[in-house]
Design a protein around this motif. Structure first.
Motif, PDB file in Angstrom:
ATOM      1  N   ASP A  68       0.830  -1.205   0.000  1.00 32.15           N
ATOM      2  CA  ASP A  68       0.000   0.000   0.000  1.00 32.15           C
ATOM      3  C   ASP A  68       0.868   1.259   0.000  1.00 32.15           C
ATOM      4  O   ASP A  68       0.623   2.207  -0.756  1.00 32.15           O
ATOM      5  CB  ASP A  68      -0.909   0.012   1.228  1.00 32.15           C
ATOM      6  N   ALA A  69       1.879   1.271   0.878  1.00 34.88           N
ATOM      7  CA  ALA A  69       2.738   2.451   0.998  1.00 34.88           C
ATOM      8  C   ALA A  69       3.562   2.668  -0.266  1.00 34.88           C
ATOM      9  O   ALA A  69       3.669   3.796  -0.773  1.00 34.88           O
ATOM     10  CB  ALA A  69       3.658   2.295   2.205  1.00 34.88           C
ATOM     11  N   LEU A  70       4.133   1.603  -0.807  1.00 36.82           N
ATOM     12  CA  LEU A  70       4.987   1.739  -1.987  1.00 36.82           C
ATOM     13  C   LEU A  70       4.206   2.220  -3.204  1.00 36.82           C
ATOM     14  O   LEU A  70       4.704   3.027  -3.994  1.00 36.82           O
ATOM     15  CB  LEU A  70       5.664   0.398  -2.296  1.00 36.82           C
ATOM     16  N   HIS A  71       2.981   1.727  -3.361  1.00 37.63           N
ATOM     17  CA  HIS A  71       2.194   2.066  -4.546  1.00 37.63           C
ATOM     18  C   HIS A  71       1.438   3.386  -4.398  1.00 37.63           C
ATOM     19  O   HIS A  71       0.684   3.769  -5.294  1.00 37.63           O
ATOM     20  CB  HIS A  71       1.220   0.934  -4.872  1.00 37.63           C
ATOM     21  N   GLY A 131      -5.733  -1.050   1.870  1.00 32.16           N
ATOM     22  CA  GLY A 131      -6.064  -0.357   0.636  1.00 32.16           C
ATOM     23  C   GLY A 131      -6.148  -1.305  -0.549  1.00 32.16           C
ATOM     24  O   GLY A 131      -5.834  -2.498  -0.450  1.00 32.16           O
ATOM     25  N   ALA A 132      -6.548  -0.744  -1.692  1.00 27.50           N
ATOM     26  CA  ALA A 132      -6.729  -1.552  -2.903  1.00 27.50           C
ATOM     27  C   ALA A 132      -5.423  -2.182  -3.367  1.00 27.50           C
ATOM     28  O   ALA A 132      -5.396  -3.343  -3.789  1.00 27.50           O
ATOM     29  CB  ALA A 132      -7.318  -0.685  -4.016  1.00 27.50           C
ATOM     30  N   PHE A 133      -4.325  -1.418  -3.285  1.00 31.05           N
ATOM     31  CA  PHE A 133      -3.051  -1.939  -3.766  1.00 31.05           C
ATOM     32  C   PHE A 133      -2.541  -3.091  -2.900  1.00 31.05           C
ATOM     33  O   PHE A 133      -1.834  -3.963  -3.378  1.00 31.05           O
ATOM     34  CB  PHE A 133      -2.005  -0.828  -3.841  1.00 31.05           C
ATOM     35  N   ALA A 134      -2.913  -3.092  -1.627  1.00 29.48           N
ATOM     36  CA  ALA A 134      -2.539  -4.207  -0.753  1.00 29.48           C
ATOM     37  C   ALA A 134      -3.208  -5.487  -1.234  1.00 29.48           C
ATOM     38  O   ALA A 134      -2.564  -6.545  -1.328  1.00 29.48           O
ATOM     39  CB  ALA A 134      -2.949  -3.907   0.683  1.00 29.48           C
ATOM     40  N   VAL A 135      -4.492  -5.414  -1.548  1.00 30.64           N
ATOM     41  CA  VAL A 135      -5.239  -6.583  -2.010  1.00 30.64           C
ATOM     42  C   VAL A 135      -4.735  -7.058  -3.362  1.00 30.64           C
ATOM     43  O   VAL A 135      -4.512  -8.250  -3.587  1.00 30.64           O
ATOM     44  CB  VAL A 135      -6.748  -6.264  -2.082  1.00 30.64           C
TER      45      VAL A 135
END
Length: 271
Positions: free
Chosen positions: A87-90, A108-112
């Motif tokens: 999540d943090a990187l994206h 968040g969405a990027f984590a999933v």
């Protein structure tokens, strides 16, 4: 040392251990014993492979069980760090904002998306490695009886769970910590560094021998992929966050295991 062992398994696995109040002196060898959780996972994978041979377990159910076993033993603690870090990187924000997102408990969405991609790559790696099965989806010989051959390759790759945690523990003791501390920083500060590093180096040698002896040439590429993942982890964590914390250490464990397994699988296609 026994208390450090219990703390390591209490923190990083679901394996039942005696509970007690933690004191700073009990944490001196936590990082040295943390990789033993990976050793247990690796031995569990080897046992599962052996049972699959005896029970003639079909390939797809076995692949899913091989993916599920590390999650059940570890309690998905490293996957949690992988998702938070993804999540943090994206977010592509400034460092301070990335650190804020990293510490945000919401998913968040990027984590999933990153988690799903990681599982798909892991499944692909396992399926390639299980090409040591015959056409009926059953072992023709047990994986542990053919050192250096394709029958032994899945057993060799089981060693990555130990290796990834050894490298993660080394990072905790040698990389710069992220500002703000955290549990990992507490373990690093309380560690008896010289003795802990010595124990980790000894484990690194043993894990490397496990992978090389059973894995042969693909096993060598496992070690190369592990080393490359470690260097990337050092560069990325310093560049994006200014250091590491528990989430980043879990991110490394997660992606390095898949990278090493996939490397072995791809090399085995041409070996």
């Amino acid at each position: 040392m026994l208390r450090s062992l219990a703390i390591a398994f209490s923190m990083y696995s679901k394996i039942p251990v005696p509970q007690f109040d933690w004191e700073e002196r009990d944490m001196r060898f936590v990082m040295a014993f943390f990789p033993l959780v990976g050793l247990v996972i690796g031995l569990g994978e080897m046992l599962l492979l052996t049972l699959a041979h005896r029970l003639s377990l079909p390939r797809l159910p076995l692949a899913l069980l091989l993916l599920l076993l590390p999650i059940l033993i570890s309690g998905a603690i490293h996957l949690d760090g992988f998702m938070d870090t993804s999540d943090a990187l994206h977010s592509y924000r400034e460092r301070e904002e990335k650190i804020r997102i990293l510490k945000d408990p919401h998913t968040g969405a990027f984590a999933v998306i990153s988690f799903v991609c990681l599982l798909l790559f892991a499944l692909a790696a396992v399926c390639i490695l299980l090409e040591s099965f015959d056409k009926t989806g059953q072992f023709s010989t047990p994986v542990i009886l053919d050192p250096g051959g394709k029958k032994a390759l899945p057993g060799a790759v089981a060693g990555i769970f130990w290796l990834s945690r050894i490298l993660s523990a080394l990072s905790v003791l040698t990389f710069s910590p992220m500002s703000g501390g955290g549990t990992v920083a507490s373990f690093a500060e309380a560690a008896d560094r010289k003795k802990a590093l010595l124990l980790l180096i000894l484990q690194l040698i043993l894990a490397s021998l496990w992978i090389l002896i059973l894995g042969g040439v693909p096993g060598l590429f496992v070690l190369i992929a592990g080393g490359a993942s470690f260097l990337y982890y050092h560069w990325k964590s310093g560049r994006e966050f200014g250091g590491i914390n528990g989430d980043l250490a879990g991110w490394f464990v997660s992606y390095s295991e898949v990278t090493m397994a996939l490397s072995a699988g791809l090399v085995s296609l041409f070996w």
